[in-house]
Design a protein around this motif. Structure first.
Motif, PDB file in Angstrom:
ATOM      1  N   VAL A  96      40.256  29.803  42.181  1.00 38.58           N
ATOM      2  CA  VAL A  96      40.138  30.919  41.245  1.00 38.58           C
ATOM      3  C   VAL A  96      41.246  31.924  41.552  1.00 38.58           C
ATOM      4  N   LEU A  97      41.848  32.500  40.509  1.00 39.03           N
ATOM      5  CA  LEU A  97      42.814  33.583  40.686  1.00 39.03           C
ATOM      6  C   LEU A  97      42.101  34.926  40.613  1.00 39.03           C
ATOM      7  N   SER A  98      42.513  35.873  41.448  1.00 36.23           N
ATOM      8  CA  SER A  98      42.015  37.236  41.329  1.00 36.23           C
ATOM      9  C   SER A  98      42.520  37.834  40.018  1.00 36.23           C
ATOM     10  N   PRO A  99      41.822  38.829  39.452  1.00 32.34           N
ATOM     11  CA  PRO A  99      42.238  39.387  38.165  1.00 32.34           C
ATOM     12  C   PRO A  99      43.676  39.873  38.125  1.00 32.34           C
ATOM     13  N   ASP A 100      44.185  40.407  39.236  1.00 37.14           N
ATOM     14  CA  ASP A 100      45.567  40.882  39.245  1.00 37.14           C
ATOM     15  C   ASP A 100      46.575  39.775  39.520  1.00 37.14           C
ATOM     16  N   GLY A 101      46.091  38.549  39.767  1.00 36.98           N
ATOM     17  CA  GLY A 101      46.980  37.424  40.005  1.00 36.98           C
ATOM     18  C   GLY A 101      47.623  37.413  41.372  1.00 36.98           C
ATOM     19  N   GLU A 102      47.187  38.268  42.277  1.00 32.33           N
ATOM     20  CA  GLU A 102      47.820  38.363  43.597  1.00 32.33           C
ATOM     21  C   GLU A 102      47.277  37.342  44.581  1.00 32.33           C
ATOM     22  N   TRP A 103      46.049  36.877  44.355  1.00 35.20           N
ATOM     23  CA  TRP A 103      45.403  36.008  45.341  1.00 35.20           C
ATOM     24  C   TRP A 103      44.852  34.749  44.684  1.00 35.20           C
ATOM     25  N   ILE A 104      44.978  33.638  45.413  1.00 34.74           N
ATOM     26  CA  ILE A 104      44.338  32.370  45.064  1.00 34.74           C
ATOM     27  C   ILE A 104      43.158  32.163  46.006  1.00 34.74           C
ATOM     28  N   LEU A 145      35.230  37.674  40.781  1.00 37.99           N
ATOM     29  CA  LEU A 145      36.139  38.603  41.439  1.00 37.99           C
ATOM     30  C   LEU A 145      36.383  39.806  40.542  1.00 37.99           C
ATOM     31  N   GLY A 146      36.307  41.019  41.132  1.00 36.67           N
ATOM     32  CA  GLY A 146      36.487  42.250  40.378  1.00 36.67           C
ATOM     33  C   GLY A 146      37.886  42.820  40.502  1.00 36.67           C
ATOM     34  N   ARG A 147      38.182  43.781  39.646  1.00 36.10           N
ATOM     35  CA  ARG A 147      39.518  44.377  39.613  1.00 36.10           C
ATOM     36  C   ARG A 147      39.798  45.291  40.795  1.00 36.10           C
ATOM     37  N   ASP A 148      38.756  45.775  41.448  1.00 36.72           N
ATOM     38  CA  ASP A 148      38.942  46.648  42.594  1.00 36.72           C
ATOM     39  C   ASP A 148      38.907  45.892  43.917  1.00 36.72           C
ATOM     40  N   GLY A 149      38.949  44.558  43.858  1.00 36.16           N
ATOM     41  CA  GLY A 149      38.912  43.745  45.065  1.00 36.16           C
ATOM     42  C   GLY A 149      37.528  43.295  45.465  1.00 36.16           C
ATOM     43  N   THR A 150      36.506  43.735  44.731  1.00 37.74           N
ATOM     44  CA  THR A 150      35.138  43.295  45.010  1.00 37.74           C
ATOM     45  C   THR A 150      34.977  41.810  44.696  1.00 37.74           C
ATOM     46  N   ALA A 151      34.234  41.118  45.539  1.00 39.74           N
ATOM     47  CA  ALA A 151      33.905  39.709  45.305  1.00 39.74           C
ATOM     48  C   ALA A 151      32.389  39.551  45.310  1.00 39.74           C
ATOM     49  N   VAL A 152      31.886  38.759  44.359  1.00 34.96           N
ATOM     50  CA  VAL A 152      30.465  38.424  44.309  1.00 34.96           C
ATOM     51  C   VAL A 152      30.366  36.928  44.577  1.00 34.96           C
ATOM     52  N   ASP A 187      28.628  35.887  36.218  1.00 39.97           N
ATOM     53  CA  ASP A 187      29.837  36.653  35.924  1.00 39.97           C
ATOM     54  C   ASP A 187      29.668  38.065  36.469  1.00 39.97           C
ATOM     55  N   LEU A 188      30.792  38.793  36.525  1.00 33.76           N
ATOM     56  CA  LEU A 188      30.853  40.200  36.899  1.00 33.76           C
ATOM     57  C   LEU A 188      31.456  40.952  35.719  1.00 33.76           C
ATOM     58  N   SER A 189      30.845  42.063  35.333  1.00 33.88           N
ATOM     59  CA  SER A 189      31.346  42.807  34.179  1.00 33.88           C
ATOM     60  C   SER A 189      32.743  43.356  34.456  1.00 33.88           C
ATOM     61  N   ARG A 190      33.465  43.688  33.397  1.00 34.44           N
ATOM     62  CA  ARG A 190      34.853  44.116  33.533  1.00 34.44           C
ATOM     63  C   ARG A 190      34.980  45.361  34.407  1.00 34.44           C
ATOM     64  N   ASP A 191      33.995  46.263  34.319  1.00 31.54           N
ATOM     65  CA  ASP A 191      34.070  47.472  35.134  1.00 31.54           C
ATOM     66  C   ASP A 191      33.500  47.277  36.535  1.00 31.54           C
ATOM     67  N   GLY A 192      33.037  46.054  36.831  1.00 30.83           N
ATOM     68  CA  GLY A 192      32.530  45.749  38.162  1.00 30.83           C
ATOM     69  C   GLY A 192      31.168  46.323  38.464  1.00 30.83           C
ATOM     70  N   ALA A 193      30.444  46.796  37.445  1.00 31.04           N
ATOM     71  CA  ALA A 193      29.168  47.454  37.677  1.00 31.04           C
ATOM     72  C   ALA A 193      27.971  46.523  37.564  1.00 31.04           C
ATOM     73  N   LEU A 194      28.111  45.413  36.816  1.00 34.95           N
ATOM     74  CA  LEU A 194      26.983  44.538  36.518  1.00 34.95           C
ATOM     75  C   LEU A 194      27.275  43.102  36.943  1.00 34.95           C
TER      76      LEU A 194
END
Length: 632
Positions: A96-104, A145-152, A187-194
């Motif tokens: 899986v790619l992180s949302p920012d594409g920095e990590w595999i 994976l969330g945009r702030d680096g959070t992982a579920v 899934d994780l919501s776009r804002d990382g809240a849900l």
């Protein structure tokens, strides 16, 4: 035995990360000039559907077998560079790619046992590091994976049931969910809240419910179609809306007798049905701007793509060839990339813009692409539970042909008009191949899939017998040279069929099968025990008569046909001990059989290993049935 878009399957469905054996010892392979077509189809370079980073769509991750083993590759679309990201003897496909594409992120198991940990590496290369430090090895049950680096991270073990952990940058994992029944991250919501969770707390492992929780685990809302009705219905998570401030979740449901999408907002409780007038099952995904849905329409073993506009409810068909779409993703520019194949034509990644998206990396064998095979014919046969659909491939010449009944795994899966190197190899060797979408298969409505309960195995074999009778009566198949074959659940049905229909089959080829159902239950992954309890109505101690009636071991002394079995010694789905129990009974009788054991799990991502196993099966068949006329 069978090659599919995913792993061989299990008697209980597919895991999120397929297993693979260790690479075989070094072997010399023929040049492309002298190599037979059937081997070229395995060795030819292939690529999976590239999946792009949500906020960096120029960065993609895909799988390829260019090295002879399926591994993950990073693709920078700006520069055109392909970089092999993983390199393991067992192969790697769970990435899986992180949302920012920095990590595999990729999943590392051991010897194909599907039990391991998540690792990660920078997109442009660098050292691998633990992606979820603090979490012990487990079976994977979803990742978001969330945009702030959070992982579920969803995970399960044989002792602890299912758990979900939230990992924030620099912090220890926090458990936000636990239950003894199967569950996983949706899934994780776009804002990382849900967080959307699929679970089976109600005890029916065939029909999931959906719960949305906040990032701290507190419950927001629940959808559960297993309650309050005369029939239990399943739900699936298809993804949160990709737009800031939009909390709607795309959910698959079965309320009208098939899979179709709807929208649900857990914050408000609002449900929005979608009127999509197409026959068959419907899968769906969001277009990146949230204005429309990509509809994957599966019907009668083929699929096509449609766009559904959420504002106007307009449905428009996208241009895809006749055959099977094995995966599709919308791009930010509104085009759609999709992986397509047919039984006759090898897979290719296409775009609705009209071009091929991705060419495979070069291979050392000098093979540009897999040779074509022959198309399938649709067969419809009246069976005891309704009309059975089967797919037929025939070699050149006139029948009746020796025939391989190649039975799919799952069991909640179905064979389609898609390219498969295994069946094509049998056709090249002069065999007809028939693949049956028996009761229990997906793609023919909820009632057809849910018919598989209590008389497990015996129901599927009734449908296979109806197609077998048609094949012989129609002159397609030689009644004296009928082969029952399959992998995983297909391997299970092979062994069960050889014992319960001993006069019907001349030969059996079973790969990674369930052979002794009671022992398999006690040794398998906990999630699969839950599914077995659903299928059979309880444990072996609670319903011993059902387990006995559905176990190949019960009928082993009635088997007359020679039997070939291949099994991975590290298989967590169809464990080796129960296979050995069956083999010992064959040996005690002095019954003709061969067993191939390999240091692996439930299937193979290594091309030479796949070729080796199929070569052994073909040789076994030719020794006992004689050589068929090869296709010119």
């Amino acid at each position: 035995m069978t090659e599919s878009n995913g792993p061989l399957g299990s008697p209980h469905g597919d895991a999120s990360v397929p297993s693979a054996p260790a690479a075989p010892s070094a072997v010399s392979t023929p040049s492309a000039v002298s190599m037979p077509d059937w081997e070229k189809r395995f060795r030819a370079p292939r690529v999976g559907l590239p999946r792009w980073a949500e906020d960096a769509p120029h960065r993609s991750l895909f799988t390829s077998n260019a090295t002879g083993t399926f591994e993950l590759y990073a693709w920078d679309r700006t520069t055109g560079e392909h970089r092999q990201a993983t390199d393991r003897p067992n192969g790697t496909t769970g990435g899986v790619l992180s949302p920012d594409g920095e990590w595999i992120w990729w999943f590392a198991d051991t010897d194909g046992n599907e039990f391991g940990v998540w690792m990660r590496q920078p997109f442009h290369g660098g050292a691998d590091e633990p992606a979820a430090p603090g979490l012990e090895p487990s079976y994977p049950d979803g990742l978001a994976l969330g945009r702030d680096g959070t992982a579920v991270v969803g995970r399960s073990t044989d002792k602890g049931g299912s758990t979900i952990h939230v990992i924030r940058p620099g912090a220890a994992p926090v458990e936000v969910y636990r239950h003894e029944q199967s569950a996983g991250v949706g899934d994780l919501s776009r804002d990382g809240a849900l967080i959307a969770i699929e679970h089976t707390e109600h005890g029916d492992a065939m029909h999931s419910a959906v719960r949305v929780v906040r990032i701290d685990g507190s419950v927001v809302g629940e959808l559960d179609d297993t309650r309050g009705g005369s029939e239990e219905l399943g739900l699936s998570v298809m993804g949160f809306a990709p737009v800031e401030g939009d909390s709607r979740l795309l959910v698959g449901h079965q309320r009208h007798g098939r899979w179709e999408p709807m929208l649900w907002d857990a914050l408000t409780g609002e449900e929005t049905p979608l009127a999509i007038d197409l026959p068959g099952d419907l899968d769906a995904a969001w277009f990146p701007d949230g204005s429309a849905l990509l509809i994957d329409h599966s019907h009668h073993a083929r699929s096509e793509l449609w766009r559904y506009d959420l504002g106007s409810s307009e449905l428009s068909r996208l241009d895809t060839p006749h055959g099977t779409v094995s995966g599709a993703l919308p791009r930010p520019d509104g085009t759609v990339e999709f992986l397509w194949s047919s039984a006759a034509k090898p897979p290719v990644v296409r775009s609705t813009a009209g071009h091929v998206v991705l060419s495979p990396p070069a291979t050392p064998h000098g093979i540009a692409q897999a040779p074509d095979s022959v198309p399938v014919e649709d067969i419809w046969v009246e069976g005891p539970g309704g009309t059975v659909h089967a797919l037929l491939q025939k070699p050149a010449g006139e029948g009746p042909f020796p025939t391989v009944f190649d039975i799919h795994g799952g069991p909640t899966w179905h064979d389609s008009d898609a390219f498969a190197a295994g069946p094509a190899a049998w056709v090249d060797h002069g065999f007809a191949v028939i693949r049956v979408n028996y009761r229990g298969s997906t793609g023919y409505g909820r009632a057809w899939t849910d018919a598989l309960k209590h008389r497990v195995g015996l129901i599927e074999l009734e449908d296979i017998a109806a197609v077998r009778d048609w094949a012989v009566a129609s002159g397609v198949s030689d009644a004296r040279r009928l082969v029952l074959a399959g992998g995983s659940w297909g391997g299970y049905l092979t062994l069960l069929g050889l014992g319960t229909q001993p006069d019907a089959w001349a030969l059996g080829l079973a790969a990674v099968p369930v052979a002794d159902y009671v022992t398999a239950y006690h040794d398998e992954m906990e999630a699969l025990k839950a599914l077995d309890r659903t299928l059979l109505g309880g444990t072996p101690e609670e319903v011993p008569e059902r387990f006995a009636a559905s176990s190949p071991l019960t009928y082993v002394d009635q088997v007359r046909a020679p039997v070939y079995i291949s099994a991975g010694v590290n298989d967590p789905r169809c464990p080796i001990r129960q296979v050995e129990n069956y083999v010992e009974r064959l040996a005690e009788r002095g019954h003709p059989h061969e067993v191939y054991r390999y240091d692996a799990g439930h299937g193979s991502l290594v091309m030479e290993e796949r070729i080796k196993q199929l070569r052994l099966e073909i040789a076994f068949a030719e020794r006992h049935l004689g050589r068929a006329a090869a296709r010119a």
